[in-house]
Design a protein around this motif. Structure first.
Motif, short mmCIF file in Angstrom:
data_model
loop_
_atom_site.label_atom_id
_atom_site.label_comp_id
_atom_site.label_asym_id
_atom_site.label_seq_id
_atom_site.Cartn_x
_atom_site.Cartn_y
_atom_site.Cartn_z
N GLU A 85 0.57 43.27 94.66
CA GLU A 85 0.51 43.47 96.12
C GLU A 85 1.65 42.76 96.83
N GLU A 86 2.10 41.65 96.28
CA GLU A 86 3.18 40.89 96.91
C GLU A 86 4.55 41.36 96.47
N GLY A 87 4.62 42.05 95.35
CA GLY A 87 5.92 42.47 94.83
C GLY A 87 6.54 41.36 94.01
N ASP A 88 7.71 41.60 93.50
CA ASP A 88 8.40 40.64 92.64
C ASP A 88 9.69 40.20 93.33
N PRO A 89 9.68 38.98 93.87
CA PRO A 89 10.87 38.52 94.59
C PRO A 89 12.08 38.30 93.67
N ASP A 90 11.86 38.13 92.37
CA ASP A 90 12.96 37.86 91.44
C ASP A 90 13.41 39.10 90.67
N LEU A 91 12.86 40.24 91.01
CA LEU A 91 13.17 41.47 90.27
C LEU A 91 14.66 41.76 90.26
N HIS A 92 15.31 41.66 91.40
CA HIS A 92 16.74 41.96 91.49
C HIS A 92 17.55 41.03 90.59
N GLU A 93 17.21 39.76 90.62
CA GLU A 93 17.93 38.78 89.80
C GLU A 93 17.74 39.06 88.31
N ARG A 94 16.52 39.41 87.90
CA ARG A 94 16.26 39.72 86.50
C ARG A 94 17.01 40.98 86.07
N GLU A 95 17.03 41.98 86.92
CA GLU A 95 17.76 43.22 86.61
C GLU A 95 19.26 42.95 86.48
N LYS A 96 19.77 42.12 87.35
CA LYS A 96 21.19 41.75 87.29
C LYS A 96 21.48 41.01 85.99
N ASN A 97 20.63 40.05 85.63
CA ASN A 97 20.82 39.31 84.38
C ASN A 97 20.72 40.22 83.17
N LEU A 98 19.80 41.16 83.20
CA LEU A 98 19.64 42.10 82.10
C LEU A 98 20.89 42.98 81.95
N ALA A 99 21.45 43.42 83.06
CA ALA A 99 22.68 44.21 83.02
C ALA A 99 23.83 43.38 82.45
N LEU A 100 23.88 42.10 82.82
CA LEU A 100 24.92 41.21 82.28
C LEU A 100 24.73 41.01 80.77
N VAL A 101 23.49 40.89 80.33
CA VAL A 101 23.22 40.75 78.89
C VAL A 101 23.75 41.98 78.14
N HIS A 102 23.46 43.17 78.67
CA HIS A 102 23.93 44.39 78.01
C HIS A 102 25.46 44.44 77.97
N ALA A 103 26.11 44.05 79.06
CA ALA A 103 27.58 44.06 79.10
C ALA A 103 28.15 43.04 78.11
N LEU A 104 27.53 41.87 78.04
CA LEU A 104 28.01 40.85 77.10
C LEU A 104 27.76 41.24 75.65
N GLU A 105 26.66 41.93 75.39
CA GLU A 105 26.40 42.41 74.02
C GLU A 105 27.46 43.43 73.61
N ALA A 106 27.86 44.29 74.53
CA ALA A 106 28.91 45.26 74.25
C ALA A 106 30.24 44.54 74.01
N LYS A 107 30.51 43.51 74.79
CA LYS A 107 31.74 42.73 74.62
C LYS A 107 31.73 42.04 73.26
N LEU A 108 30.57 41.51 72.87
CA LEU A 108 30.45 40.84 71.57
C LEU A 108 30.73 41.82 70.43
N GLN A 109 30.22 43.03 70.54
CA GLN A 109 30.50 44.06 69.53
C GLN A 109 31.99 44.36 69.45
#
Length: 124
Positions: free
Chosen positions: A40-64
């Motif tokens: 009911e209140e929503g997730d105030p940290d959703l945007h930050e988690r999504e941003k971090n997840l996108a960064l993880v994917h980009a860094l994993e591609a860089k690592l490869q």
């Protein structure tokens, strides 16, 4: 040439360690932010988690990409395009030491990927 390859390896390995450190920090931040959310209140940290997840994917591609370039050094084919076999320009390698495609092939791969027609094929 041997000295240049050694320097490139050092650069790639340093960058690889930085990427691994960044990945560890981001993954830890993602674990910490995994909390139960009141729907009911929503997730105030959703945007930050999504941003971090996108960064993880980009860094994993860089690592490869870094691992692929280090493997090319081990095979003695660093600086040779893995798609067409041409020399990758020294200027490109200076800007992007983990490049495994010449600029022409990189552009072609990106063009095909945009169309959804790219299948990875390498000569090594």
């Amino acid at each position: 040439m041997e000295q240049r390859i050694h320097e490139e390896r050092d650069i790639l390995e340093r960058e690889r360690h930085e990427v691994l450190d960044d990945l560890e920090r981001l993954r830890e931040a993602l674990k910490v932010s995994e909390v139960k959310v009141d729907t009911e209140e929503g997730d105030p940290d959703l945007h930050e988690r999504e941003k971090n997840l996108a960064l993880v994917h980009a860094l994993e591609a860089k690592l490869q990409s870094l691992d692929r370039a280090l493997r090319a050094i081990d095979l003695g084919v660093y600086g040779i395009c893995e798609r067409c076999g041409a020399q990758i320009s020294p200027e490109r390698l200076e800007v992007k030491p983990d490049a495994t495609l010449c600029l022409e092939c990189q552009r072609e791969v990106e063009r095909l990927a945009k169309r959804g027609q790219y299948r990875e094929q390498t000569i090594f």
